[in-house]
Write an enzyme that holds these catalytic residues in place. Sequence first.
Site, PDB file in Angstrom:
ATOM      1  N   HIS A 186      32.148  39.380  43.648  1.00 39.49           N
ATOM      2  CA  HIS A 186      33.223  38.409  43.866  1.00 39.49           C
ATOM      3  C   HIS A 186      33.229  37.387  42.734  1.00 39.49           C
ATOM      4  CE1 HIS A 186      35.889  35.661  45.941  1.00 39.49           C
ATOM      5  NE2 HIS A 186      34.996  34.705  45.823  1.00 39.49           N
ATOM      6  N   HIS A 239      37.518  29.948  37.310  1.00 38.02           N
ATOM      7  CA  HIS A 239      37.183  29.667  38.710  1.00 38.02           C
ATOM      8  C   HIS A 239      36.852  28.182  38.810  1.00 38.02           C
ATOM      9  CE1 HIS A 239      34.670  30.191  42.563  1.00 38.02           C
ATOM     10  NE2 HIS A 239      35.960  30.262  42.863  1.00 38.02           N
TER      11      HIS A 239
END
Length: 303
Positions: A56, A131
Amino acid sequence: MLAVRKVRRKLRMGTICSPSPSGTKTLEVCNADWMASLPPLLHNVPLSNLAIPGSHDSFSYWVDEKSPVGPDQTPAIKRLARISLVKKLMKKWSVTQNLTFREQLDAGIRYFDLRVSSKPGDADQEIYFIHGLFGIRVWDGLMEIDSFLTQHPQEIVFLDFNHFYAMDEAHHKRLILRIQEAFGNKLCSACSVESMTLQTLWEKKCQVLIFYHCPFYKQYPFLWPGKKIPAPWANTTSVRKLILFLETTLSERSPHGSFHVSQAILTPRVKTIARGLVGGLKNTLVHRLASIPVSPLRFSRRS
């Protein structure tokens, strides 16, 4: 202590020696070539019927706390991030991996969850992983993956470009050109999911499936539409709710025409971050996953 460190290093790199059934010899199992090592019976099974390990936010083993806050963040976070301490805290919640692409590949990871963005003020239209904070250049990551694939010609990877930020048509064209330059003939053209087997890919010398969650996929035969790889998201901090969600979505997935990603991840809420602000993601949520009887992110579809 030295022996323990060696074992840990081998585990990180996907290699470990195990006793043979007789107990008299050792057998070295290398996850870097696990697809090539599968028994012949599985060579003609559709890849969508195999459980394939993935990660992930695969690229987030490093983020740059000195870079601007990413466009995936709210205006309020961007204002707060003007304070240097805030970016240090953001880093603790943005990093979700501790292995590089190469280390993940050596350990057996074959599905990569990728989120990308342009960077404000970057005149050359370079694309970066993102991110919360900016990561490495996408080009550098692609080249690292390609290097591994060249050395391991029977391993197949799934690159899932599922989030795009601050990208116009020119940015998309640049990214797609980078993908072509990095992988060339290793790219697998989109086709029937059921026809994708290890044997057919080996015969074609194809090793890379690119999933592109943006209408631009229609213009390039080697881009698979995002709908071919749904990844339902539990969005919870509860292990019990997550397990129930995984069981339910796995049983309800489409039996034909697509792959399926089981995201066995816990997602922090605002209050979760507030309570564990200094401890970060790893110390607040990651250790809870130890009680989940599935891999951190499993990519599979069974018939």
